[in-house]
Design a protein around this motif. Structure first.
Motif: not given
Lengths: 584, 584
Positions: B379-399
């Protein structure tokens, strides 16, 4: 032929740029300046060594090689390098934490401190970290120097009274002086106070007197600058004539004559670690002092100072000091001004001074044996009291409460706790206050000045506002520390106004929008949209707009971006019914 | 009657504001929401206690009193308080530094951490220091949460494999997993992986399936939310039916049934000192997470969140958690959204959930004895993997490269060194980069756009410049960190142009001038004057001008202040001969 590599070599060794064209006229000017600076530097070298807790010759050594190093590496034509009061105090504070005064370990630690400080300065140049010095704000530096001046003057009173004391904070020094008054040596007191009186008189009255007596400015000035040297000469004669050293007057004692020794710093990692914070602060303070003086003087002759090369030059000077048995050095204010006024044209003036000091080291040291410490203390006291700048405190108080707070904290901590605590707190406080200020920027609700296209604060001007449209202006770049403030402010304004349909944020003073603020703008747009309010921007600057366009901001942003606030209001008024949407 | 003191009381206890008008309809909505949240919260409480290294009941305790405290103190109508993944990880990281997992000291330290964190939050409210949370920039927080999610997921794999490992950095965890693969317990692995697969399937496919099967959205959602509870129930049945606990499948074990105990934190000063940095970070991170969620939800209904009162509410919740044997808590994102979507109207929904958890604590704990740890880990693994936000990393990189740098440093350090090192480095780096950016602001030489009164960058536009007059614009407030930059820039520009007679600095983007910058402006004015160049200002903002007038700046300033750059150029062109003076 000037190839790229010659250019690089010339950048690293500015001497290669000016030395080939060195003229006889320049040499004459430099030599005259060097004589005056040497006369000033000999007593200062001895005194600042005493202040740093070191044997007098260390001060002389610190005034030889470092000057040669700066002549080769420096970009200022007139900066005079050597031991200075504040850095000597910082040296004493740092080194006395790791070794006892008078021990060989103390000397080694001072040498190591100079070496470390040199390495740090050069590293700062290589890593382009010179900008770190900018974080020492003027009020913090000014407060630091004022407090150091007071602290130094108080600490030297013990030598004037001829008592033993060790306190290094103002309350402890004053307490020890009070307790030690009984032990005052009368001869020392007489010598010390007359030296102080004489030096103050020379500083204030001698030059005008000489000018009135018919001397021209230049020689009058030169003679007045020799005041400390005269005090030293007279007091030595006095001691020898009356055998005062046998009557409890502490004298400088034997100073070994000869060339500066080749010295090596300690490479003990734990010592390096202990000295590192102090070395960092000494580097920063020394650099700030030095470059300020250099800039002031260079600007008068439209010369250029290259800050990054100054780091190398100052670093090289400190390493040179360490390798020749000296301690941390920097560009001194008073002596650089003297050098400039005396007509120095190139850094060779400094090199000539170095030879002057070398001469003193080789031939004059036996004379200094009977020099009373009280006279050195007197020269220090008279010199450092000019560092105390009450006007600067008043100015900061009038101009800016946060600058004053940083300054007051620096002064209080330097006097009450120590030099390092003072400067670190001052820097931290000024950064925090700056961040706090930018994190709560000025926000104004604006309205149209009737009959114009201008928009002004509704609280300060009679302006027209449009029902259903909230126009606001924020006077700060948007970044993480004020992103939430912006959100809170806008939500608060919107929460109280159910009739609101549009919010327009004017951005003429927004110089940047970082990723946090970008997300806040998106959040504001989305949340207001969900509540039936459209969020727009106006007067976004070119570079800010360019960056927004590079992101995916406009894929989500539900509002419009208007070129001017006037245009925004015109458009929203005309399109009011269309623009109103129900919550999504 | 509403007196000032009732107002103050209502501000401190928001419940007094809304409770008297509580309606039956609101009660019904709150009850429904509470049932759904309770179903979600029971497995989460057990799982996050395990993640924090604590016995399962600590998670239940942390989900009872804190919810009641928040209902009384909080300003958000829908925030759901309790243990959350990231804070549980931070708790484990901090507490395992001072005590061994499983010992009574470990539990006491966790309780003390919650207590300290509560005190810090309340102190932040009293001292109005909530703005400190703003220094956690979005990219740093986002990077921190992503990295924490990855770290938590990796750390829980050991329970899915049924092996023992203790690593708390990603490289060590992966190494231990690789080394421990031989020791994998097959039953555990089957249970763990099927739980993960089941939970992912429920999360992704169950609700659409139910809706297609004819259920309406609300109950479909409710059933899907019960997925973790179903996994728990099924796995308990499986363990009991096949006696898997005798076959190496680790189970939760006995959980004491009954009311939460009354617990006291340790008052050992050295423990407090050790836990203080972690408590501070937990407070800040918890507050940022919590208030972001609260704001998001409140804005949708145009409700107000009072940040300063949220500090009190969160502080009270943590103290309540400490006093009832729990560990640090905050507002959870997923469960608050569920609470909101399920129709919660007031904080009483949270209070009802508390009673739901209390019921589970009193009556259901015997059932959980045979619950496999692997299922909690799933239950922890499934819950926390939704915390991983790759889009935010990409956005920061571009911006923004500097935002990306802070984010990348945070992620790298959280994974490679630890959660505290990661967040502290991220914050320090983002502050440093901000200071660096404002210390080297954009400076443009500007010229007149032909036929207009506008002035633009000469490098970007075809504009007219006036010989002998340098017009420049600086796009930043002037303060200590860029004061020297401004001086250097202007001296550099002037040094190369002997024909120059006037420098005009346009200040439309200067929102503030601090004492350091003021001195720099004076120095620039004096030094340029000495070099035969007059220094002027134009387009100084009202508030900045007000402050300059309060100082003695204009007693010394040798130039003029023009309302617009256009006016400046017109004036200087007309008065050119008069304005040129020789160096003083």
């Amino acid at each position: 032929m000037v190839t790229p590599s010659t250019n690089r070599l010339r950048a690293l060794f500015p001497i290669l740029g000016w030395a080939p064209a060195y003229t006889r006229a320049e040499a004459t000017s430099d030599l005259i300046a060097a004589v005056i600076v040497t006369i000033m530097l000999v007593p200062q070298s001895l005194a600042y060594a005493m202040l740093a807790g070191l044997p007098p010759q260390a001060g002389l050594y610190a005034s030889i090689l470092p000057l040669l190093a700066y002549a080769v590496l420096g970009t200022s034509r007139t900066l005079a390098i050597g031991p200075v009061a504040v850095i000597s105090l910082m040296t004493a504070a740092a080194v006395s934490q790791v070794a006892a005064v008078g021990t060989p370990e103390y000397l080694t630690a001072a040498i190591t401190l100079a070496f470390l400080s040199g390495l740090i300065l050069i590293a700062m140049s290589v890593l382009r970290l010179g900008f770190l010095a900018n974080f020492l704000s003027h009020p913090v530096i000014s407060g630091f120097i004022t407090a150091s001046g007071l602290l130094i003057a108080a600490s030297q009173l013990r030598h004037v009274l001829g008592i033993t004391a060790e306190g290094d904070t103002l309350p402890r020094i004053l307490l020890e002086l009070a307790q030690g008054l009984n032990g005052t040596n009368a001869y020392t007191l007489v010598i010390g106070t007359s030296a102080i009186a004489f030096l103050f008189w020379v500083r204030k009255n001698l030059k005008p007197l000489l000018v009135r007596a018919g001397l021209s400015q230049r020689p009058a000035d030169l003679i007045a600058k020799a005041g400390p040297l005269a005090a030293i000469g007279l007091s030595i004669l006095g001691v020898v004539a009356f055998g005062l050293d046998g009557k409890g007057v502490r004298i400088v004692g034997d100073i070994p004559a000869g060339l500066p020794p080749f010295a090596l710093p300690s490479f003990n990692p734990s010592l390096w670690l202990q000295l590192l914070p102090a070395a960092l602060l000494i580097s920063l303070v020394g650099f700030v002092e030095s470059i300020s003086v250099a800039q002031t003087l260079a600007a008068k002759r439209r010369q250029r100072i290259i800050a990054n090369q100054e780091l190398v030059a100052l670093g090289g000077s400190n390493i040179a000091s360490a390798l020749s048995g000296g301690f941390p050095v920097t560009g001194g204010f008073a002596r650089s001004v003297v050098n400039f006024d005396a007509g120095a044209e190139t850094p060779l003036a400094g090199a000539y001074s170095a030879f002057g000091i070398l001469g003193a080291t080789l031939f004059l040291t036996p004379l200094f044996k009977f020099l009373p410490q009280a006279v050195l203390a007197a020269t220090i006291i008279v010199a450092v009291l000019s560092l105390v700048d009450v006007t600067a405190i008043k100015r900061a108080f009038t101009y800016s409460k946060s600058d004053f707070a940083a300054m007051a904290a620096t002064i209080a901590l330097v006097l009450g706790v120590g030099v390092e605590a003072g400067i670190v707190t001052g820097v931290a406080l000024s950064l925090l206050l700056f961040l706090w200020r930018t994190s709560t920027p000025h926000v104004a609700v604006v309205g149209q000045v009737p009959g114009t296209e201008h928009f002004r604060n509704v609280d300060r001007h009679k302006v027209l506002t449009e029902p259903g449209i909230l126009s606001m202006r924020i006077d700060e770049s948007l970044y993480f520390a004020n992103a939430r403030f912006l959100e809170d402010t806008i939500y608060d304004m919107v929460a109280g106004q159910p009739e609101l349909r549009h919010v327009v944020l004017m951005c003429p003073a927004v110089n940047a929008i970082d990723a946090s603020a970008l997300e806040s703008l998106e959040a504001i747009s989305d949340r207001l949209h969900a509540a039936g309010v459209q969020f727009h921007l106006s007067e976004v600057k070119g570079p800010v707009m360019d960056r927004l366009k590079r992101s995916d901001f406009f894929d989500h942003f539900k509002g419009k971006v208007f070129l001017s606030q006037f245009e925004a209001i015109q458009f929203l008024k005309e399109n009011a019914p269309a623009a109103v949407e129900t919550p999504g």
